[in-house]
Design a protein around this motif. Structure first.
Motif, PDB file in Angstrom:
ATOM      1  N   PRO A   2      -5.543  -2.119   9.886  1.00 47.49           N
ATOM      2  CA  PRO A   2      -6.662  -0.779   9.192  1.00 47.49           C
ATOM      3  C   PRO A   2      -5.863   0.946   9.181  1.00 47.49           C
ATOM      4  N   LEU A   3      -4.757   0.889  10.394  1.00 50.69           N
ATOM      5  CA  LEU A   3      -4.328   2.272  10.340  1.00 50.69           C
ATOM      6  C   LEU A   3      -2.066   2.344   9.560  1.00 50.69           C
ATOM      7  N   PHE A   4      -1.897   0.927   8.604  1.00 48.12           N
ATOM      8  CA  PHE A   4      -1.052   1.725   7.764  1.00 48.12           C
ATOM      9  C   PHE A   4      -1.094   0.221   6.572  1.00 48.12           C
ATOM     10  N   HIS A   5      -2.058  -0.244   6.572  1.00 48.36           N
ATOM     11  CA  HIS A   5      -2.553  -1.339   5.329  1.00 48.36           C
ATOM     12  C   HIS A   5      -1.452  -2.495   4.580  1.00 48.36           C
ATOM     13  N   TRP A  31       0.862  -1.148   0.424  1.00 45.24           N
ATOM     14  CA  TRP A  31       0.163  -0.258   0.123  1.00 45.24           C
ATOM     15  C   TRP A  31       0.879   1.313  -0.315  1.00 45.24           C
TER      16      TRP A  31
END
Lengths: 497, 497
Positions: A394-397, A156
Motif C-alpha cells: 500500500p505504500l509504494f504499489h 505503478w
C-alpha cells in the motif's frame, strides 16, 4: 573590438571574409539525430553537409544499446508477431506521463501517431530487426532479439495510466553493439544519398545576418577557421553537455554526487546548446538528467527493498531502474541499501559495483552493522513484510509478482551508494524546440534558420523519473528526421507555440 | 523581414530611427536592485535613467518584510549592541553552505567581507534601524525592532558549519511595511541624486550594435515605441519570472503543486531574464525557487514533527521554514501533516491556512483517521519519542531545545497540504553574472554593455534549501550597487570567470 567567435559568441555575416563551403542545410553532429536529419533533408532535395568533430560517425548514439521505444497503432510488426497489440492512446498516455509535469503534448502526439511508420522507415534504412521477443526484465540482452519491456510499463503509477506493452526495439546485434549497428545503417544511407561529411571538424560558432537569421557556421579544421554557408539553415545535433564540468555545476549540480560514469562518445561538451543560446535560443529542463542503477539482473533482487541512509523505503523497486536512480538522487545522504533475504540473494553483477555491506541472522543485526538509527530499518522491513504477506504494497504499489516478505535468514544489505556504485548518466536538458526542430526563444518565437535535435534539444525525454530505455534514440531519430525535412523547406513552420 | 522587437528579439542598432532619450546608464526596474544600482552609478558621475513599468517605485522588494541578511567583521552595530559577535569566516561559511552545491564563492566572499560597510551604507541612505533584538524565532515581527534570527543558523547542518548568530536586519517599520520603508529611503536618495525616472514605461527589447554590444533599450510608453541610448550599458533589475506561466512550466514545473501565492509586485514576468537570453546571456538555476510554510508561530509547533503522505518524517523541523518547504516539494504526494500533542497544540495562524486534519486519543487512531498505511505514522512517532526522551534526534538532528516526546493525548495532525496551505514563493534562477553584474554567456564571456542584479540575476540565493530571510534583499542591494559602479565605468571588469 573584434572578438573570436565561440559557441557563445556568434559571428556576424559581415565578418565573414568569404565562404569556404556552401550547402542548403548544415548538420552539426553525425550521431543518430544528425544522420536522420541529413537523410530527410537530402531526400527532400537539399544539398546537405555534415560537420562532425570526431574522426568517424556515430557519436554517443553508437555507444548505446540501440534500443528504440516504439508502439501504438495496434502494434509494430515486432509487437504483433509476438501477440501484443498496442493502442496509440495507451502509447500516448504512457509517453505523456513519462514526459513529466511539462510533457510536450504536441511532440508526444506526433510520436505516438508516427511510431509505426518510423519503425518501417528504420527498416528501410537497413536497420536489421529480428522481431523476436524476450520476456521478463532483460537489461541489454545482447542476443540480437528485438522486443523487450524497457521501461516502467508494468509498474505503478504508469500501469494505472496505460495498458502495459513491451515497446523497446533492439537491432539484431550481439553484445552491446546495438547502437553501433543502428548508426552503421544510418551512416551507410547518408553516404548513399550523396551527403557530404567533414570529419575532425568542430562547429565553432553560428553565423548570423543583420536580421539575426542563422545563415552559416564557423568551423575549425586542423586549427584553421572555415566559413560554411547554410542557405537553408543549421541543424544542431551535437549531443548534450555531460562532459562540460562548468555547465553541470550550474545546471545539474546533483551530478557531482555520482562517480565518473558519464555516458558519452567523447564530445558532449554542450557546444550545440551554447551555440543555440548565443542567438537567443532558450535552454530548458537543464537540471534534468538520466541516470540508472543496474541492480538487476539477477531479477530476484527486484523482490528486495531499497532503503536510504535513514532506513526508509522511497519507491516501488519494480519501476524502471532509471526512475529509481532519479528518486535516489532526490534523497538526502549518499548511502543506499538493497535489502535481500537468503531466498532471493545472488551475487550482484560486476558491472553494478554493488557490494555486500552487511549480513545478519536478524534485521536488528543488519541495522546495527550498518549503524542505522535504532528501529528504522527494522520497522521498514516489518511494515513491508506485514503487507507483502498479503501480496500488497500500500505504500509504494509494487506489483504483487515482485512482492515477497524478507523473512528467510540470513539477511543482507547490498551497498548501492552514490559515488561508488555504477550510475551511468547523461543530460536531458537542451534547447527549446518545436517538434519541427525550430529553436525557440523564451518567448516562443523561432530563431530563423536554426534547428536542433537529439540531446542538444529538450525533446521527448525531459524528466529523469519518466525515462524508459529507447526514448532518447527514438526522439533523436524521429525528430531528427522532422528537423531535416523542415530545414530543407527553408521556411518557418505553421505551428504556433 | 523586419520583426517587432521583444524581450527575446533584440533590436539592431541600424533599425533605430533616432534616439528619443540618452543616458550613460539605463536601469530597468526601480525595486531594491535598480535603486541601489542607480545610486552608485549616479554617485560615480554617470547620467542615469531608470525605466519602470509600474506607476511608482518599489517593485516586489517593497512588498517584502525588508529584512536584510548581514553580519561578519565582528558584528554590525545591531549585532554588537546586543552582545553578538559575528566573524567574517562564520558568516562566509554559512552563506556558502546556503548557496548549495553551486555556491558562487567569489560573490559570497565579497558579500561576507563587505556586509558591515553595506549596513553603514544603508543607514547613510536613510534606512532607519533601531538596533534592537528580538529573541526566539520571530517571523515578520512587525514591531520595528531590528535584529532577528532569520535562517537555519541554529539548525543542523548549518550549526555544524558556522557559529550561529542572528543576522536578519529589519528597518524600523510597523506591521509588514519594512520593504516599503526600505524602498522609500532608497527612492528618496535616487531622486536627490538627480536620477531621471520614467514610470509606466516597459523595457521592450535590448538594442545591440554590429559588434553585439548592448547600447540601448527599446521602451514602450503609452503604446509608443521609444529608443533609449545607453552609452555605458543597461542594467536589468526587472525581477524574476514568478508570474510567467510558460516559463514556470518549462523551468520550475514543481510550482504547479502550490496554491496561487506568488510573491510579486505584479511585474515579475521574466522579461529581464528573457532580454538577457536574447543576446546570449545564460540563465542558470532556473529550477530553483524560494517557498516557505509559516507553520509557526506558535513556536511550540516547532516541537511537532512533520510527516509526508506515507507517514514518514523527512527533515529537522527547527530548520528555516523555507528549507522545510523546499524539502516538502521534494516529497512524493501532496499531503503533509504536522503532528502535535496536547502540550504543544495551539490554533494555527489564519495566515498559514493550516487546518486540523485529525484528532485522536492514540496515534493509532490518528493514523487510521488520516487513512495512512497501517503502522507507518505510529512507528514514526514511536522512533521519534524513543530518542526525544533522551534529548536526541539521531535521524534528523533537530536541536534538543525543540525536542519533546509527543506523548500527551489528545493528539492532532495539522494539514499542511500543498495546493491548500500558504506556501508563498518566488523564483531564484536568473542570468549568470559576475559579482559586478556583468552578464555572462554559457562560456563565461561577458555580454558587452549588459548587467543584471536582483532576481533577474542568479545571485547569492540560488538554492531553495539554503534560503534565509534577508538574503534576496541583501543580494539585491549589495550587488545592485556593484553593478551600478561597474556600468558607470563603461569598461569590462578584470575578474576572470
Amino acid at each position: 573590438m573584434r572578438v573570436t567567435p565561440s559557441p557563445s559568441r556568434p559571428c556576424a555575416l559581415d565578418e565573414v571574409p568569404s565562404w569556404d563551403l556552401e550547402a542548403d542545410v548544415v548538420v552539426v553532429g553525425f550521431g543518430a539525430a544528425g544522420a536522420s536529419a541529413a537523410i530527410e533533408a537530402a531526400e527532400a532535395g537539399a544539398k546537405v553537409l555534415i560537420i562532425e568533430v570526431a574522426s568517424g560517425h556515430g557519436g554517443t548514439s553508437a555507444m548505446a544499446g540501440g534500443d528504440i521505444y516504439l508502439g501504438g497503432g495496434g502494434g509494430t510488426p515486432a509487437q504483433t508477431e509476438n501477440g501484443f497489440s498496442d493502442s496509440t492512446e495507451d502509447f500516448y498516455r504512457y509517453m505523456k506521463m513519462a514526459g513529466g509535469p511539462d510533457a510536450d503534448e504536441e511532440r508526444v502526439r506526433l510520436y505516438a501517431e508516427g511510431a509505426l511508420a518510423h519503425f518501417d522507415w528504420l527498416e528501410r534504412q537497413g536497420v536489421p530487426y529480428r522481431r523476436t521477443y524476450i520476456p521478463g526484465k532483460p537489461v541489454m540482452p545482447g542476443t540480437g532479439d528485438c522486443l523487450i519491456l524497457s521501461g516502467s510499463e508494468e509498474a505503478w503509477p504508469f500501469s494505472e495510466e496505460a495498458e502495459p506493452c513491451p515497446r523497446g526495439h533492439l537491432p539484431d546485434a550481439t553484445g552491446e553493439t546495438g547502437g553501433f549497428v543502428l548508426l552503421e545503417s544510418l551512416a551507410t544511407r547518408v553516404r548513399s544519398l550523396g551527403v557530404d561529411v567533414l570529419f575532425d571538424a568542430r562547429g565553432q560558432a553560428l553565423i548570423v545576418d543583420a536580421a539575426r537569421r542563422v545563415c552559416g557556421l564557423v568551423v575549425m579544421i586542423d586549427g584553421e577557421t572555415r566559413y560554411v554557408r547554410a542557405s537553408g539553415g543549421v541543424i544542431l545535433c551535437a549531443g548534450g553537455f555531460v562532459l562540460n564540468r562548468t555547465m553541470l555545476e550550474q545546471y545539474a549540480p546533483q551530478i557531482s554526487r555520482l562517480a565518473d560514469d558519464a555516458l558519452s562518445g567523447g564530445y558532449d561538451d554542450g557546444s550545440g546548446i551554447r551555440m543555440g543560446q548565443s542567438v537567443g535560443g532558450a535552454a530548458i529542463h537543464m537540471n534534468e538528467m538520466f541516470t540508472t542503477l543496474p541492480f538487476y539482473p539477477p531479477e530476484s533482487h527486484i523482490k528486495g527493498i531499497l532503503v536510504n541512509d535513514r532506513g526508509a523505503r522511497f519507491i516501488n523497486e519494480d519501476a524502471y531502474p532509471g526512475r529509481i536512480a532519479t528518486y535516489i538522487l532526490d534523497q538526502v545522504g549518499d548511502r543506499f541499501f538493497l535489502l535481500v533475504d537468503d531466498a532471493i540473494f545472488e551475487q550482484p553483477s560486476e558491472l553494478s559495483r554493488i557490494s555486500i555491506a552487511a549480513v545478519g541472522e536478524t534485521w536488528e543485526e543488519v541495522e546495527r552493522e550498518l549503524e542505522l538509527v535504532e528501529g528504522t530499518l527494522v520497522s521498514t522491513v516489518k511494515i513491508h513484510n506485514l503487507h507483502a504477506e498479503k501480496g500488497e504494497d500500500p505504500l509504494f504499489h509494487k506489483h504483487r509478482k515482485w512482492l515477497k516478505p524478507l523473512d528467510e535468514p540470513p539477511f543482507a544489505a547490498l551497498a548501492c551508494h552514490l559515488g561508488e556504485a555504477f550510475y551511468p548518466y547523461f543530460t536531458l536538458g537542451g534547447l527549446r524546440v518545436r517538434p519541427t526542430g525550430e529553436v525557440l526563444t523564451s518567448d516562443g518565437d523561432p530563431v530563423p534558420g536554426l534547428y536542433a535535435a537529439g540531446r542538444t534539444a529538450c525533446g521527448l525525454p525531459r524528466w529523469g523519473a519518466g525515462y524508459s530505455s529507447g526514448m532518447s534514440l527514438g526522439d533523436c531519430t524521429f525528430f531528427g528526421r522532422m528537423a531535416g525535412r523542415q530545414a530543407a523547406t527553408h521556411e518557418p513552420s505553421e505551428n504556433g507555440d
